[in-house]
Design an enzyme around this catalytic site. Sequence first.
Site, PDB file in Angstrom:
ATOM      1  N   ASP A  59       0.859  -1.180   0.000  1.00  0.00           N
ATOM      2  CA  ASP A  59       0.000   0.000   0.000  1.00  0.00           C
ATOM      3  C   ASP A  59       0.890   1.222   0.000  1.00  0.00           C
ATOM      4  OD1 ASP A  59      -2.088  -1.647   0.324  1.00  0.00           O
ATOM      5  OD2 ASP A  59      -2.532  -1.125   2.401  1.00  0.00           O
ATOM      6  N   ASP A  96      -5.167  -3.622   4.483  1.00  0.00           N
ATOM      7  CA  ASP A  96      -5.709  -3.145   5.751  1.00  0.00           C
ATOM      8  C   ASP A  96      -7.223  -3.321   5.847  1.00  0.00           C
ATOM      9  OD1 ASP A  96      -6.313  -1.199   3.891  1.00  0.00           O
ATOM     10  OD2 ASP A  96      -4.936   0.286   4.729  1.00  0.00           O
ATOM     11  N   ASP A 111      -9.562  -6.691   1.706  1.00  0.00           N
ATOM     12  CA  ASP A 111      -8.222  -7.136   1.327  1.00  0.00           C
ATOM     13  C   ASP A 111      -7.977  -8.585   1.745  1.00  0.00           C
ATOM     14  OD1 ASP A 111      -7.566  -4.714   0.243  1.00  0.00           O
ATOM     15  OD2 ASP A 111      -6.626  -3.936   2.057  1.00  0.00           O
TER      16      ASP A 111
HETATM   17  P1  ATP Z   1      -3.498   2.741   0.057  1.00  0.00           P
HETATM   18  O1  ATP Z   1      -3.589   2.854   1.538  1.00  0.00           O
HETATM   19  O2  ATP Z   1      -3.970   1.451  -0.497  1.00  0.00           O
HETATM   20  O3  ATP Z   1      -2.202   3.180  -0.494  1.00  0.00           O
HETATM   21  P2  ATP Z   1      -5.373   4.822  -0.088  1.00  0.00           P
HETATM   22  O4  ATP Z   1      -5.482   4.815   1.353  1.00  0.00           O
HETATM   23  O5  ATP Z   1      -4.905   6.045  -0.775  1.00  0.00           O
HETATM   24  O6  ATP Z   1      -4.492   3.705  -0.646  1.00  0.00           O
HETATM   25  P3  ATP Z   1      -8.167   4.454  -0.239  1.00  0.00           P
HETATM   26  O7  ATP Z   1      -8.228   4.634   1.214  1.00  0.00           O
HETATM   27  O8  ATP Z   1      -8.894   3.360  -0.903  1.00  0.00           O
HETATM   28  O9  ATP Z   1      -6.709   4.316  -0.728  1.00  0.00           O
HETATM   29  O10 ATP Z   1      -8.592   5.827  -0.880  1.00  0.00           O
HETATM   30  C1  ATP Z   1      -8.796   5.986  -2.258  1.00  0.00           C
HETATM   31  C2  ATP Z   1      -9.300   7.377  -2.547  1.00  0.00           C
HETATM   32  O11 ATP Z   1     -10.549   7.586  -1.912  1.00  0.00           O
HETATM   33  C3  ATP Z   1      -8.401   8.469  -2.020  1.00  0.00           C
HETATM   34  O12 ATP Z   1      -7.433   8.829  -2.966  1.00  0.00           O
HETATM   35  C4  ATP Z   1      -9.363   9.597  -1.781  1.00  0.00           C
HETATM   36  O13 ATP Z   1      -9.568  10.316  -2.967  1.00  0.00           O
HETATM   37  C5  ATP Z   1     -10.640   8.903  -1.389  1.00  0.00           C
HETATM   38  N1  ATP Z   1     -10.806   8.828   0.060  1.00  0.00           N
HETATM   39  C6  ATP Z   1     -10.020   8.201   0.934  1.00  0.00           C
HETATM   40  N2  ATP Z   1     -10.479   8.314   2.188  1.00  0.00           N
HETATM   41  C7  ATP Z   1     -11.595   9.031   2.116  1.00  0.00           C
HETATM   42  C8  ATP Z   1     -12.552   9.501   3.068  1.00  0.00           C
HETATM   43  N3  ATP Z   1     -12.444   9.223   4.361  1.00  0.00           N
HETATM   44  N4  ATP Z   1     -13.577  10.215   2.623  1.00  0.00           N
HETATM   45  C9  ATP Z   1     -13.705  10.471   1.321  1.00  0.00           C
HETATM   46  N5  ATP Z   1     -12.864  10.083   0.395  1.00  0.00           N
HETATM   47  C10 ATP Z   1     -11.809   9.379   0.752  1.00  0.00           C
END
Ligand code: ATP
Length: 867
Positions: free
Chosen positions: A328, A606, A610
């Site tokens: 990640d 996480d 997954d």
């Molecule tokens: P990883 O941890 O796998 O590297 P990530 O944490 O960036 O990836 P996700 O948490 O799936 O991946 O988030 C993907 C996208 O969703 C983010 O780039 C953001 O644009 C949006 N996002 C993440 N968290 C939130 C939230 N709490 N509320 C709204 N949008 C969110």
Amino acid sequence: MTLTNAHATPASACLAALEASPEGLTANEAARRLAQHGPNRLPEVRARGPVLRFLMQFHNVLIYVLLGAAAVTGTLQHWVDTGVILAVVLANAVIGFVQEGKAEAAMAAIRNMLAPRAAVLRDGHRTTLDGVDLVPGDIVLLEAGDKVPADLRVLEARGLAVQEALLTGESLPVEKGPEPVAADAALGDRRSMLWSGTLVTQGTARGLVVATGAGTEIGRIGGLLAGVEQLTTPLVAQMDHFARWLSFLILLFAALLLAYGYFVGHMPFADLFMAVVGVAVAAIPEGLPAVMTVTLAIGVQAMARRHAIVRRLPAIEAIGSVSVICTDKTGTLTRNEMVVAAADTPEGTFSIAGEGYAPQGTITPSGDLGRLALAAALCNDARLHRKDATWTVEGDPMEGALLAFAGKVGSDHPGRRWDAIPFDSRHRFMAVLTEGAFGRLVHVKGAPERVLRMCAGLDQAQWHDRAEALAKRGLRVLAFAERTEPGNKIDPKVLEGGLTFLGLVGLIDPPRPEAIAAVAECRTAGIRIKMITGDHAGTAAAIAGQIGLENPDRVLTGHDLDKLDDPQLALEVVGTNVFARTSPEHKLRLVTALQANGLSVAMTGDGVNDAPALKRADAGIAMGLKGSEAAKEAADLVLADDNFASIAAAVREGRTVYSNLKKVISWTLPTSAGESMVIVLALLLGLALPITAVQILWINLITGITLGLALAFEPTESGTMSRPPRARHAPILSGELVWHVVLVAALFLAAVFGVFTYAIEKGYPLALAQTMAMNTLVVLEIFHLFFIRNIHGTSLTWAAAKGTRVVWTVVLVITAAQFAVTYLSPLRVVLGTAPVPLFEGLLIVCIGAVFFALIEIEKQIRLGLRS
Ligand code: ATP
């Protein structure tokens, strides 16, 4: 304060019956209840008691042979032999007992490190505490991926579904809600209840704790009690099996030898019998599995010190052999300490200064960011706490950063939340409906392309470009939008197309410096690193470049992946290192595609979704801090600090453990073969024994507790992380090892017989010749140990000669022991030894050095030929 039939009682009546309130208990009341009800822990499985564990040490082929031998020598009234044999039996049992105890303690300590945490309301605030501290009356907050920490009465639920297979056997998730059900409903039909130990697969909930610990359903049926891990891995199991077969073969051979010696050689039975017992004891590698177990336990502890907690032991071997790590981004490669750095709205572009979560900092140019800040503050589940001068966040760091941003803008408009659609990595947005100073509003935040699609009256292309521009700077980009809503529910349908766009926010999430170093280390170790993130392609590529991944600009998005079929994906996956906007489902396809290329894959995760990818991977790694319980349960390893550097450390430790296991085997097998062949050869040739049976028993005992164990403690050999990963299914009993066994055993024979013959020809008495031969054998074993410590490199370095404390301690112990049996008269009587003159002693050490030089030269030639 009792509550029976919670499932059939309305939620409010349940609260009343438990004297609880929706704001949670006070800390004092919780402490009182904890004292009254005890910790929320299932009764421990009664581990095997020490007596039984000690007795179990006698259940082993070698011990049976020895006990049989003691009976026979006793019958023959050879009391010295019987005594020595019984001493060996006892010593073996004690060693086994201590080793096993250490290994079990190591595993138990690790188990405690994985204790689950729970989010509860205490004194009206959300806090996170250890699951064991929950009491009846607590209000618990749950979300997808959480494990239900106690039996709960549902008070509130949104899209809640729970997997209850553990209790009901039903593998499909069941929907849950606050409405009471019939009093006589079966366990699986009690939709208003959440059972301890089950997994939340989607939605969010608020629940009232009605039973804890042994009072829960799972506690009553004792369902989790079977989960005691066995200390074994494929390699150890394989060796265990091998050792068992070898033992039987050796016993068979020993019986034949006895028959041959008695009927053909016409030797006196008593002497012959003891000699054959000596052969069996020397040859049977019974101690090997135990030493390997200790090696594993030490590896488990070493990994835990480096923040990698082993959940399933075989992973320790798997992690050492990985050739690809899929990781990640957020929080693993980056710090996950976010700060809003930029905002882009229809009114203009702003940069935001300030560090950490402090809601203070300047915004340039000054402008009206009020509505954007309001959305950032309301569409948010985190909280900021101030302790002295530092601000910390409870909840998602990104949301904490948004709160700090709202504080900087000066937005402080609390509102009542009516409804919410929680964030889900599949739909990538979150929506809330709140009532405040501006009326009832729905706020949405999420990935720009998703939120823009919901907005009306907008130059979509232009805003996509502006989001892209922020992402290219390595910023994580969120879009915000709003609309008015008269009702008290969010209808997901009205979100599509009817929203007013508020703006974009760019957050910095700097790479971890230690992750950059760890990526470089892994690359030298021949391991490819792939980033799989839910984030925007531009952000992912920028961060990948900063972290030092190869080809950071070649990015495949989840959308691209969907267009590839499995064979195409298997081709593409090897050369691409950045995967963006992926959903958890893509992770599973990626693991499978990589494995199809013969690669051994470590995968991090996480979220609840997954879990399949973690299970499928050769080494599934869950995040300890931000990971869900579902992910941790599916994983083989849990990272206590979520840090990529800990994965690299685990690989290094995994390689070390494997190499130490191999060293233990490579030292033990030739030693056993050499020792036993000395006697076998003498018996077959009808010669006098160069080393008596009692002396062989002694050597076995003393080297078993010293030299044999020392290799389990070997530190990582230098160069461990500059070698390519080992082949996934490379057999441990390789041709190279067999050759090593033959070579070393032959050299042992030559040296021992050489010294013995030399002494006899010099006219020394038999006892002295035997003492010299025995000491030669011990000296050879010590030199062999130094050789094995560096099987991959040269032993002729200062570091190699310096050794480690363990190695020198065992060398000192064994030297002292050999001096004692050679020179102290009471021991000389038992072992039949004679004092060795100084010159001959030096000669023996020189023979050891020559042996060392020979095998070292052979190794250098072999390594030279290979490279
Ligand atoms: P990883 O941890 O796998 O590297 P990530 O944490 O960036 O990836 P996700 O948490 O799936 O991946 O988030 C993907 C996208 O969703 C983010 O780039 C953001 O644009 C949006 N996002 C993440 N968290 C939130 C939230 N709490 N509320 C709204 N949008 C969110």
